[in-house]
Design a protein around this motif. Structure first.
Motif, PDB file in Angstrom:
ATOM      1  N   CYS A  33       0.854  -1.185   0.000  1.00  0.00           N
ATOM      2  CA  CYS A  33       0.000   0.000   0.000  1.00  0.00           C
ATOM      3  C   CYS A  33       0.891   1.237   0.000  1.00  0.00           C
ATOM      4  CB  CYS A  33      -0.921   0.013   1.223  1.00  0.00           C
ATOM      5  SG  CYS A  33      -2.037   1.434   1.286  1.00  0.00           S
ATOM      6  N   GLU A  45       0.969   7.997  12.624  1.00  0.00           N
ATOM      7  CA  GLU A  45       0.184   8.654  11.583  1.00  0.00           C
ATOM      8  C   GLU A  45       0.084   7.791  10.332  1.00  0.00           C
ATOM      9  OE1 GLU A  45       1.181  13.314  12.757  1.00  0.00           O
ATOM     10  OE2 GLU A  45       2.463  12.232  11.338  1.00  0.00           O
ATOM     11  N   ASP A  48      -2.482   5.044  11.042  1.00  0.00           N
ATOM     12  CA  ASP A  48      -3.851   5.569  10.951  1.00  0.00           C
ATOM     13  C   ASP A  48      -4.295   5.673   9.495  1.00  0.00           C
ATOM     14  OD1 ASP A  48      -4.146   5.745  13.664  1.00  0.00           O
ATOM     15  OD2 ASP A  48      -3.547   7.848  13.796  1.00  0.00           O
ATOM     16  N   HIS A  49      -3.389   6.129   8.631  1.00  0.00           N
ATOM     17  CA  HIS A  49      -3.706   6.238   7.213  1.00  0.00           C
ATOM     18  C   HIS A  49      -3.972   4.855   6.608  1.00  0.00           C
ATOM     19  CE1 HIS A  49      -3.607   8.141   3.220  1.00  0.00           C
ATOM     20  NE2 HIS A  49      -2.942   7.065   2.826  1.00  0.00           N
ATOM     21  N   ILE A  51      -5.026   2.157   8.199  1.00  0.00           N
ATOM     22  CA  ILE A  51      -6.284   1.619   8.732  1.00  0.00           C
ATOM     23  C   ILE A  51      -7.468   2.136   7.918  1.00  0.00           C
ATOM     24  CG2 ILE A  51      -7.845   1.696  10.714  1.00  0.00           C
ATOM     25  CD1 ILE A  51      -5.385   1.637  12.522  1.00  0.00           C
ATOM     26  N   ASN A  52      -7.448   3.423   7.593  1.00  0.00           N
ATOM     27  CA  ASN A  52      -8.540   3.998   6.810  1.00  0.00           C
ATOM     28  C   ASN A  52      -8.508   3.548   5.354  1.00  0.00           C
ATOM     29  OD1 ASN A  52      -9.514   5.444   9.045  1.00  0.00           O
ATOM     30  ND2 ASN A  52      -8.078   7.130   8.675  1.00  0.00           N
ATOM     31  N   LYS A  53      -7.304   3.487   4.777  1.00  0.00           N
ATOM     32  CA  LYS A  53      -7.186   3.149   3.356  1.00  0.00           C
ATOM     33  C   LYS A  53      -7.505   1.691   3.086  1.00  0.00           C
ATOM     34  CE  LYS A  53      -4.186   4.108  -0.594  1.00  0.00           C
ATOM     35  NZ  LYS A  53      -2.908   4.729  -1.034  1.00  0.00           N
ATOM     36  N   GLN A  55      -9.232  -0.201   5.208  1.00  0.00           N
ATOM     37  CA  GLN A  55     -10.451  -0.530   5.943  1.00  0.00           C
ATOM     38  C   GLN A  55     -10.209  -1.678   6.929  1.00  0.00           C
ATOM     39  OE1 GLN A  55     -13.477  -1.233   2.947  1.00  0.00           O
ATOM     40  NE2 GLN A  55     -13.665   0.944   2.445  1.00  0.00           N
ATOM     41  N   ASP A  57      -9.640  -3.404  10.824  1.00  0.00           N
ATOM     42  CA  ASP A  57     -10.377  -3.416  12.091  1.00  0.00           C
ATOM     43  C   ASP A  57      -9.740  -2.422  13.056  1.00  0.00           C
ATOM     44  OD1 ASP A  57     -11.740  -3.929  14.407  1.00  0.00           O
ATOM     45  OD2 ASP A  57     -11.442  -6.103  14.366  1.00  0.00           O
ATOM     46  N   LYS A  58     -10.461  -1.363  13.398  1.00  0.00           N
ATOM     47  CA  LYS A  58      -9.913  -0.305  14.255  1.00  0.00           C
ATOM     48  C   LYS A  58      -9.811  -0.725  15.720  1.00  0.00           C
ATOM     49  CE  LYS A  58     -11.490   3.483  11.292  1.00  0.00           C
ATOM     50  NZ  LYS A  58     -12.242   4.769  11.229  1.00  0.00           N
TER      51      LYS A  58
END
Length: 293
Positions: A33, A45, A48-49, A51-53, A55, A57-58
């Motif tokens: 990625c 940071e 976090d990027h 995890i969002n990109k 998708q 499990d947070k």
């Protein structure tokens, strides 16, 4: 990328770099990625990027790991570590993607509740490693480059040949500094290398010796902070043959020490100290400097 002119010199600010993060089994179907990051972007940071990109499990905890060879030891980054700064310490060939895809990469790992790192199917990882080794032996894959050690104390077989071969290998990659424990060996490159700018002063500020790639700034930094913490005089001894680079090494040490003490503010102190070079060379600095043909 924004270019600004500061004090008559052009400096690159907020430069963006692309990090390739390999999630492995965490995100199946994704080889790597790409993440845009700056020198000041922290590992937290970047995660976090990701995890969002991707998708992810947070509710789970993730860490970034740096690995420099296929199946090699992984260095887990602290949340405040800056991946771009670590990447910039890689050899030029790695940055130009001329190494195999399994070398010099960042991995996304899942952290278990007990703090250990989850590696997924370890047997699958070992099987892939073994298959790759067999392909190399049969000539279907290129031979991996010989591993070099940034600390000669870590050589599996320490003798004169392995020591010189390791130094020669690092020198060809423009790695002129190598540790022997707390001693720093320097090979004079007889040319200027871009590893003495303010970026490196900041990078080695208040870092434990051996945590980053060997550098003369690391030795100066250890002496400086030991002086502040212990409130005792510190001595760094330089030794070497004529032409090995003792004077230039002294200048680099003084530059780092004055930069730390002044914290970036210009003053005439550095030039005054440098003017006393012949005297300081007896008192200051560090290691055993050698030259290799």
């Amino acid at each position: 990328m924004n270019v600004r002119d500061v004090g008559g010199r052009r400096r690159f600010e907020d430069s963006e770099f692309t990090l390739r993060i390999y999630p492995g089994t965490i995100a199946e179907g994704t080889i790597y990625c790409p993440v845009s990051a700056r020198k000041s972007t922290t590992a937290a940071e970047v995660i976090d990027h990701l995890i969002n990109k991707l998708q992810l499990d947070k509710t789970k905890c993730y860490v970034l790991a740096e690995v420099k060879e296929f199946g090699g030891e992984e260095w887990i980054l602290n949340p405040t570590d800056c991946p771009v700064q670590r990447m910039m310490l890689w050899p030029r060939m790695a940055l130009e993607n001329r190494f195999s895809g399994e070398d010099y990469r960042f991995l996304l790992r899942e952290k278990n509740l007990d703090g250990s790192i989850h590696y997924g199917n370890l047997q699958m990882w070992l099987r892939v490693t073994e298959e790759r080794r067999r392909m190399v032996e049969r000539g279907f894959l290129p031979q991996p480059q010989q591993k070099d050690y940034d600390d000669l104390c870590n050589l599996p077989d320490l003798n004169e040949k392995t020591l010189l071969d390791n130094l020669r290998s690092r020198f060809k990659q423009e790695k002129i500094y190598t540790y022997v424990g707390s001693i720093l060996i320097v090979i004079n490159p007889f040319k200027f290398l871009p590893i003495y700018n303010p970026k490196y002063v900041k990078m080695y500020d208040n870092h434990q010796l051996g945590k980053l790639e060997p550098h003369i700034y690391a030795v100066a930094d250890v002496a400086y902070h030991a002086m502040l913490q212990q409130r005792n005089n510190q001595c760094i001894v330089i030794s070497g043959e004529s032409g090995s680079g003792k004077t230039q090494s002294t200048n680099f040490l003084i530059h780092h020490l004055t930069a730390l003490s002044q914290k970036g503010f210009a003053s005439g102190v550095e030039q005054i100290i440098l003017g006393a070079g012949p005297v300081l060379e007896v008192r200051i600095v560090l290691f055993y400097s050698v030259c290799i043909a």
